[in-house]
Design an enzyme around this catalytic site. Structure first.
Site, PDB file in Angstrom:
ATOM      1  N   CYS A   1      -0.892  -4.200  -3.450  1.00 49.42           N
ATOM      2  CA  CYS A   1      -1.140  -5.051  -4.608  1.00 49.42           C
ATOM      3  C   CYS A   1       0.124  -5.152  -5.469  1.00 49.42           C
ATOM      4  CB  CYS A   1      -2.357  -4.563  -5.389  1.00 49.42           C
ATOM      5  SG  CYS A   1      -3.024  -5.809  -6.526  1.00 49.42           S
TER       6      CYS A   1
ATOM      7  N   HIS B   1      -6.181  -3.467  -1.837  1.00 48.36           N
ATOM      8  CA  HIS B   1      -6.203  -2.035  -2.144  1.00 48.36           C
ATOM      9  C   HIS B   1      -6.865  -1.265  -0.991  1.00 48.36           C
ATOM     10  CE1 HIS B   1      -5.115  -2.031  -6.519  1.00 48.36           C
ATOM     11  NE2 HIS B   1      -5.477  -3.299  -6.396  1.00 48.36           N
TER      12      HIS B   1
ATOM     13  N   GLU C   1      -6.885   1.805  -0.389  1.00 55.55           N
ATOM     14  CA  GLU C   1      -7.339   3.135  -0.802  1.00 55.55           C
ATOM     15  C   GLU C   1      -8.759   3.126  -1.356  1.00 55.55           C
ATOM     16  OE1 GLU C   1      -5.838   1.324  -4.602  1.00 55.55           O
ATOM     17  OE2 GLU C   1      -5.334   1.203  -2.466  1.00 55.55           O
TER      18      GLU C   1
END
Length: 201
Positions: A81, A180, A182
């Site tokens: 990002c 993202h 994660e």
């Protein structure tokens, strides 16, 4: 093989989340907040956040030139990002004082998908992680407008979400995603990056 030590730039963003996924993907992790921390890591993750703020903090902490030097010397880096924006050589829609570290020959459009309220999830097929699509989370995300000849496009949005917009790229040991990884519970992007850090991919 000794696990690589992968730093996570801890100026802003999902530092703990990235470290959790990396710790479970065959790497050791460390926070990076100062130039001397860079000397202790084999690779680096630049997480999401607010790209203008992250750039200003990188300047304040004296990290910009050391980051550029390590990237030029071949350190693998994953940017997600806002981290994608920091790794880009060119930014559209950025602030007049936008600071990037660069390294990937691409032009990125900041906040390309709109405001926080326009955040969304969608399945994206990514080269290098297997056949199953990745459930990608986009939060005030950039997209890649164009890439140079040394850049490999790893993933594009499906047609219903955007007309083939580029959302994942790689140039040598540098990798970046608009989304993202994660936040998904799917470690495949991080595992690919760990393999890059090990020199296996």
């Amino acid at each position: 093989m000794t696990p690589p030590t992968i730093g996570v730039l801890a100026l802003q963003g999902d530092t703990a989340e990235h470290r959790d996924v990396l710790d479970g993907s065959g790497a050791r992790t460390a926070k990076v907040l100062a130039p001397e921390h860079l000397e202790t890591v084999d690779a680096l993750v630049v997480p999401g956040g607010e790209s203008t703020t992250m750039g200003k903090l990188a300047v304040r902490y004296g990290l910009v030139e050391p980051l550029r030097a390590r990237i030029a010397a071949g350190m693998p880096v994953l940017g997600t990002c806002a981290g994608m924006i920091l790794l880009s050589d060119r930014v559209l829609g950025g602030a007049t004082d936008q600071t990037t570290v660069g390294g990937i020959d691409m032009t990125v459009r900041r906040n390309a998908f709109g405001r926080q309220a326009d955040s969304f999830e969608t399945a994206v097929r990514l080269d290098g992680i297997g056949e199953d699509p990745f459930d990608a989370v986009f939060i005030r995300a950039p997209w890649v407008e164009s890439v140079g000849p040394a850049v490999t496009v790893l993933g594009r949005l499906p047609a219903e979400e955007g007309p083939g917009r580029i959302v994942a790229v790689r140039q040598g040991g540098l990798m970046a995603t608009s989304f993202h990884p994660e936040l998904t519970g799917d470690a495949r992007v991080h595992r690919l990056f760990v393999d890059i850090a090990k020199g296996l991919s």
